[in-house]
Design an enzyme around this catalytic site. Structure first.
Site, short mmCIF file in Angstrom:
data_model
loop_
_atom_site.label_atom_id
_atom_site.label_comp_id
_atom_site.label_asym_id
_atom_site.label_seq_id
_atom_site.Cartn_x
_atom_site.Cartn_y
_atom_site.Cartn_z
N ASP A 1 0.87 -1.18 0.00
CA ASP A 1 0.00 0.00 0.00
C ASP A 1 0.90 1.23 0.00
OD1 ASP A 1 -1.73 2.09 0.51
OD2 ASP A 1 -2.91 0.99 2.01
N HIS A 2 0.89 1.97 -1.10
CA HIS A 2 1.83 3.08 -1.26
C HIS A 2 1.47 4.28 -0.38
CE1 HIS A 2 5.36 4.55 -2.90
NE2 HIS A 2 5.04 4.75 -4.17
#
Length: 469
Positions: free
Chosen positions: A439-440
């Site tokens: 999850d950036h």
């Protein structure tokens, strides 16, 4: 669906056997109308969005009706079976009788008593003993008992503090929570427990007293017959339609939500795992691992746990409501498992605290339970990071979608013999490709790269398991 109106008939409702589930499909009935059932006996098997679960009946009696056939999806809170707790023959048609004193209220099927939780597939009926409910005290007796408690407190020197305590109804925390969930003010409940303590039965009695006037069915005209459905317009000889429900339906919804909520980034690394494969063969001969499942996935799981220990920020979740990153100081390691009912992701609780033999034992139990369809809903909750082994299908790698609520997932590709430059020479080596999706929002490229590089370094030289752990 039919509804029983006899005063001695209890309606058992579809409970929420997981967390927040809204429906379940009835897979199989184990009883039929006319069968005698006992408290704790499993009456049916249902499939929720997370697992198959066996439901026990919470009282003794004779089955009067099954409200839904097998294969029906039923909303949580809907009555599924009627049981005559008085037993005996089925009641005959009688003329309407004069209003009677409301019967003792039925136990709320949706609640989960501490001594008897829903029984899971394959685990049998709960072994806890059951006891009949105590008779309700008359209000005068209860009031006298409360007065006696107050006098006792006064004589023991508690004074005003005791009087203040008496203003707050006596009840244990679980009972207070039950009353709150049901919208019942404890001050209006007549206690029947020792020393004037309000019990769960007292709360249910208060609910029944409130609902009794509302339960008189108003005459309703019979609904007009529905118009026949339009014929299905597809070639059944050339197409097969499979209803989307249960685990597959939940998986689809979770994946769509994850893909369109968390910005996914995937990085790849190809690594020589020849030494890891040699270590696997050595561990299989080790007495400490006798009877345990030892395979490359075990060492890959341990390598990921070590990488998380070295980079703890990757083991986190995104709290949208609070706008916070929640860093977990524990690792519940999820292992994606393909089952006949669809993909599930049970997790090994507190995997970070397990040594290699313990991890091997937990991994073996997880896989066996999943294959047998006995995975419990709790085993699929609260995961923090996941491994998906697509290599078992001969696939080189993939771009996995995050399990909802997690920040990273590691995909493991097939391990193949390939030409590889080793010590300056081209040699055949065991090689695989790893893919890490993250999850950036909370894992940037540097952190994701460090984690993936650490896993690769350990698998290339598994001695790092000792030095880094």
């Amino acid at each position: 669906m039919t509804t029983m109106t006899n005063a001695s008939v209890r309606e058992f409702k579809m409970p929420d056997v997981g967390e927040g589930l809204t429906e379940a499909e009835i897979l199989k009935w184990y009883v039929q109308p006319g069968d005698t059932v006992t408290d704790g006996q499993v009456v049916c098997e249902v499939e929720t969005a997370k697992a198959a679960v066996e439901l026990p009946i919470p009282y003794d009696g004779v089955v009067r009706a099954l409200h839904f056939p097998e294969g029906t999806t039923v909303d949580v809170g809907t009555s599924i079976i009627a049981v005559d707790v008085a037993g005996g023959a089925a009641p005959a048609e009688e003329a309407p009788a004069a209003p009677a004193v409301p019967a003792e209220p039925a136990a709320e099927p949706g609640e989960k008593p501490a001594a008897r939780q829903p029984v899971l597939v394959g685990y049998g009926v709960a072994t806890s003993s059951t006891r009949r409910r105590p008779r309700k005290q008359a209000p005068d007796d209860a009031a006298a008992q409360q007065a006696a408690v107050a006098v006792h407190a006064e004589l023991n020197g508690h004074g005003a503090a005791a009087a203040v305590a008496q203003d707050r109804p006596l009840a244990k925390p679980p009972v207070r929570k039950l009353a709150k969930d049901l919208g019942i003010d404890l001050a209006t409940v007549t206690p029947t427990g020792p020393d004037g303590i309000i019990t769960r039965e007292d709360v249910h009695a208060a609910v029944a007293a409130v609902q009794a006037p509302q339960e008189q069915p108003a005459p309703v005209s019979a609904p007009a017959p529905a118009a026949p459905a339009a014929p299905v317009s597809y070639d059944t000889a050339r197409e097969t339609r499979v209803p989307v429900k249960g685990v597959r339906k939940a998986t689809a919804a979770a994946m769509v939500g994850s893909a369109f909520t968390a910005p996914h980034v995937t990085e790849f690394v190809t690594v020589d795992v020849t030494r890891t494969m040699k270590l696997v063969e050595e561990l299989k001969q080790d007495k400490e691992f006798a009877g345990l499942r030892v395979n490359p996935l075990l060492l890959i799981a341990k390598a990921l746990l070590v990488a998380i220990r070295r980079n703890p920020e990757v083991n986190a979740s995104w709290d949208e409501a609070a706008q916070e990153i929640v860093v977990k100081h524990y690792v519940n390691l999820g292992i994606a498992a393909a089952t006949p009912r669809g993909l599930i992701v049970p997790n090994i609780k507190d995997a970070h605290a397990k040594n290699l033999p313990q991890l091997a034992e937990s991994l073996g139990e997880l896989v066996s339970t999943a294959r047998e369809g006995k995975t419990s809903p709790s085993a699929m909750q609260a995961g923090t990071v996941t491994i998906t082994n697509v290599g078992v299908f001969g696939v080189d790698t993939g771009t996995p979608i995050l399990n909802p609520g997690e920040s990273a997932i590691l995909a493991v590709g097939a391990i193949k013999l390939q030409p590889w430059v080793h010590k300056g020479k081209v040699k055949p080596r065991q090689v695989t490709t790893l893919a890490l999706s993250f999850d950036h929002r909370l894992v940037d490229g540097e952190l994701g790269s460090k984690v993936l590089a650490d896993v690769a370094a350990i698998l290339e030289n598994p001695k790092r398991l000792i030095t880094w752990a």
